[in-house]
Motif scaffolding. Structure first.
Motif, PDB file in Angstrom:
ATOM      1  N   PHE A 119       0.644  -1.352  -0.146  1.00  0.00           N
ATOM      2  CA  PHE A 119       0.296   0.010  -0.036  1.00  0.00           C
ATOM      3  C   PHE A 119       0.957   1.309  -0.101  1.00  0.00           C
ATOM      4  CE2 PHE A 119      -2.563   3.170   2.064  1.00  0.00           C
ATOM      5  CZ  PHE A 119      -3.942   2.950   1.219  1.00  0.00           C
ATOM      6  N   HIS A 120       1.958   1.158   0.761  1.00  0.00           N
ATOM      7  CA  HIS A 120       2.727   2.284   0.991  1.00  0.00           C
ATOM      8  C   HIS A 120       3.580   2.607  -0.386  1.00  0.00           C
ATOM      9  CE1 HIS A 120       7.034   3.927   1.273  1.00  0.00           C
ATOM     10  NE2 HIS A 120       6.182   5.026   1.993  1.00  0.00           N
ATOM     11  N   GLN A 121       3.957   1.385  -1.260  1.00  0.00           N
ATOM     12  CA  GLN A 121       4.540   1.473  -2.507  1.00  0.00           C
ATOM     13  C   GLN A 121       3.603   2.241  -3.424  1.00  0.00           C
ATOM     14  OE1 GLN A 121       5.812  -2.262  -3.364  1.00  0.00           O
ATOM     15  NE2 GLN A 121       7.857  -2.267  -2.060  1.00  0.00           N
ATOM     16  N   GLU A 122       2.355   1.765  -3.378  1.00  0.00           N
ATOM     17  CA  GLU A 122       1.391   2.332  -4.432  1.00  0.00           C
ATOM     18  C   GLU A 122       1.070   3.946  -4.036  1.00  0.00           C
ATOM     19  OE1 GLU A 122      -3.349   1.485  -5.549  1.00  0.00           O
ATOM     20  OE2 GLU A 122      -2.289   0.425  -4.054  1.00  0.00           O
ATOM     21  N   HIS A 123       0.996   4.152  -2.992  1.00  0.00           N
ATOM     22  CA  HIS A 123       0.619   5.594  -2.598  1.00  0.00           C
ATOM     23  C   HIS A 123       1.518   6.514  -2.129  1.00  0.00           C
ATOM     24  CE1 HIS A 123      -3.709   4.422  -3.290  1.00  0.00           C
ATOM     25  NE2 HIS A 123      -3.432   3.407  -2.570  1.00  0.00           N
ATOM     26  N   GLY A 124       2.799   6.102  -1.768  1.00  0.00           N
ATOM     27  CA  GLY A 124       3.767   6.933  -1.334  1.00  0.00           C
ATOM     28  C   GLY A 124       3.987   7.682  -0.148  1.00  0.00           C
ATOM     29  N   GLU A 125       2.834   8.134   0.470  1.00  0.00           N
ATOM     30  CA  GLU A 125       2.867   8.813   1.690  1.00  0.00           C
ATOM     31  C   GLU A 125       1.476   8.386   2.368  1.00  0.00           C
ATOM     32  OE1 GLU A 125       3.887  13.024   3.656  1.00  0.00           O
ATOM     33  OE2 GLU A 125       3.315  12.899   1.266  1.00  0.00           O
ATOM     34  N   ILE A 126       1.656   7.924   3.650  1.00  0.00           N
ATOM     35  CA  ILE A 126       0.530   7.027   4.008  1.00  0.00           C
ATOM     36  C   ILE A 126       0.404   7.584   5.622  1.00  0.00           C
ATOM     37  CG2 ILE A 126       0.618   5.291   2.675  1.00  0.00           C
ATOM     38  CD1 ILE A 126       2.024   3.489   4.919  1.00  0.00           C
ATOM     39  N   ILE A 127      -0.802   7.488   6.154  1.00  0.00           N
ATOM     40  CA  ILE A 127      -0.999   7.374   7.412  1.00  0.00           C
ATOM     41  C   ILE A 127      -1.479   6.135   8.283  1.00  0.00           C
ATOM     42  CG2 ILE A 127      -2.530   8.359   9.279  1.00  0.00           C
ATOM     43  CD1 ILE A 127      -0.681  10.650   8.300  1.00  0.00           C
ATOM     44  N   LEU A 128      -0.703   5.602   9.328  1.00  0.00           N
ATOM     45  CA  LEU A 128      -1.011   4.521   9.960  1.00  0.00           C
ATOM     46  C   LEU A 128      -1.603   4.467  11.320  1.00  0.00           C
ATOM     47  CD1 LEU A 128       2.029   4.000   8.698  1.00  0.00           C
ATOM     48  CD2 LEU A 128       1.543   1.537   8.991  1.00  0.00           C
ATOM     49  N   LYS A 129      -2.664   3.975  11.912  1.00  0.00           N
ATOM     50  CA  LYS A 129      -3.116   4.136  13.059  1.00  0.00           C
ATOM     51  C   LYS A 129      -3.912   2.788  13.583  1.00  0.00           C
ATOM     52  CE  LYS A 129      -7.092   6.450  10.672  1.00  0.00           C
ATOM     53  NZ  LYS A 129      -7.847   7.638  10.858  1.00  0.00           N
ATOM     54  N   PRO A 130      -3.845   2.699  14.856  1.00  0.00           N
ATOM     55  CA  PRO A 130      -4.516   1.599  15.533  1.00  0.00           C
ATOM     56  C   PRO A 130      -6.188   1.710  15.286  1.00  0.00           C
ATOM     57  CG  PRO A 130      -3.808   3.152  17.267  1.00  0.00           C
ATOM     58  CD  PRO A 130      -3.233   3.732  15.925  1.00  0.00           C
ATOM     59  N   LEU A 131      -6.866   0.794  15.538  1.00  0.00           N
ATOM     60  CA  LEU A 131      -8.383   0.876  15.344  1.00  0.00           C
ATOM     61  C   LEU A 131      -8.814   1.255  16.785  1.00  0.00           C
ATOM     62  CD1 LEU A 131      -9.127  -2.436  13.277  1.00  0.00           C
ATOM     63  CD2 LEU A 131      -8.901  -0.084  12.423  1.00  0.00           C
TER      64      LEU A 131
END
Length: 316
Positions: free
Chosen positions: A150-162
């Motif tokens: 997903f990171h490779q596809e979109h370049g800049e990402i946000i990750l968070k716990p549910l």
């Protein structure tokens, strides 16, 4: 009406900004009676009703000693005209158990808002899956390799716990992928925990907008929570600055598509989080920002809420 607020300890309220306090103040202004308890006070015994040790209170108008306790007694929840579940997140096991006790109280005749089953059925981060037309590219997974793709596809990402709240546990990873592996390990604990990953929306610089929907209708102003300094989080709890502003056409579009549908399921009050044109979360447990919007715009959000509560009680 006689209204019971199931909430955090009254002594911990920050009345200058607390939304539950603003609900209480408007309810008392109209002559309604107010009581409060904490989820830990809910009790059920076979052959008996769900009851709680409740505190009948009167608001004093003082900033310091803001309430007076008139009496404390054990009372069935069904004896109240309305029970408002206003316990702050996180939605942990104890919150989950409390919704089951409240649902039993419903079976006994109590009127609970928001509806306990609807609280369970709409986890605040995952509820957006029902409305993919409004959501930025999003991934929910326990698989580290899926996150990396997903990171490779979109370049800049946000990750968070549910299960996070107030911006806790949110990470931003840029195109270089710096520390992505360590962040994945921290959040998903070697595949044991599901996490959410979203494409970074650059409009966060203009704020993470809280759009309130009451009784299926949008409050005409949002509170844009604007990140400060080097922060990427706009959450007020993380130091964001709250700026009220009229809803955009896109905000209305999202609210009008989601609000009535969730209201039919027993969610009297929801808070939609919108960044730019994208829906990021649907808050159902204890949406806030009543006082900030009212103070900055003059639009009386607590009045709109108590109007909706009175109508909902009268209709049942």
């Amino acid at each position: 009406m006689n209204i019971l607020f199931v909430a955090d300890p009254l002594e911990a309220f920050k009345t200058y900004k607390d939304t539950t306090f603003s609900m209480m103040r408007e309810a008392q202004r109209r002559g309604h009676r107010i009581a409060a308890c904490e989820p830990r006070h809910l009790t059920w015994k076979s052959g008996d009703l769900v009851h709680a040790k409740v505190r009948d209170i009167t608001l004093t108008g003082s900033e310091d000693d803001w309430f007076r306790e008139d009496r404390s007694e054990v009372r069935p929840l069904k004896d109240f005209d309305a029970v408002l579940m206003r316990k702050d997140p996180p939605f942990d096991s104890e919150y989950f158990y409390a919704t089951h006790l409240l649902e039993q109280a419903e079976r006994e005749g109590a009127r609970v808002f928001n509806k306990p089953a609807a609280l369970r059925d709409h986890p605040e981060k995952l509820a957006i899956m029902e409305f993919p037309q409004f959501v930025s590219p999003t991934l929910v997974t326990r698989q580290a390799d899926e996150v990396k793709r997903f990171h490779q596809e979109h370049g800049e990402i946000i990750l968070k716990p549910l299960d996070g709240m107030g911006g806790m546990g949110i990470f931003r990873v840029g195109p270089d992928g710096l520390n992505l592996g360590a962040i994945i390990e921290t959040l998903n604990q070697e595949g044991a925990t599901t996490i959410m990953v979203q494409k970074f929306v650059k409009e966060i610089a203009a704020g993470d907008k809280r759009v309130l929907v009451i009784g299926g209708k949008a409050v005409p102003f949002s509170l844009a929570r604007i990140p400060q300094g080097s922060e990427i989080r706009g959450n007020l709890a993380a130091g964001g600055k709250g700026v009220a502003q009229p809803l955009s056409d896109r905000d209305f579009e999202i609210a009008e598509a989601i609000g009535p549908r969730l209201a039919q399921r027993g969610l009297l009050l929801i808070g939609l989080d919108v960044i730019g044109s994208c829906l990021t979360e649907i808050n159902v447990t204890s949406p806030t920002c009543f006082q900030e919007i009212t103070q900055q715009t003059g639009f009386d959000v607590p009045k709109m809420f108590v109007d909706a509560l009175e109508a909902a009680v009268a209709a049942r």
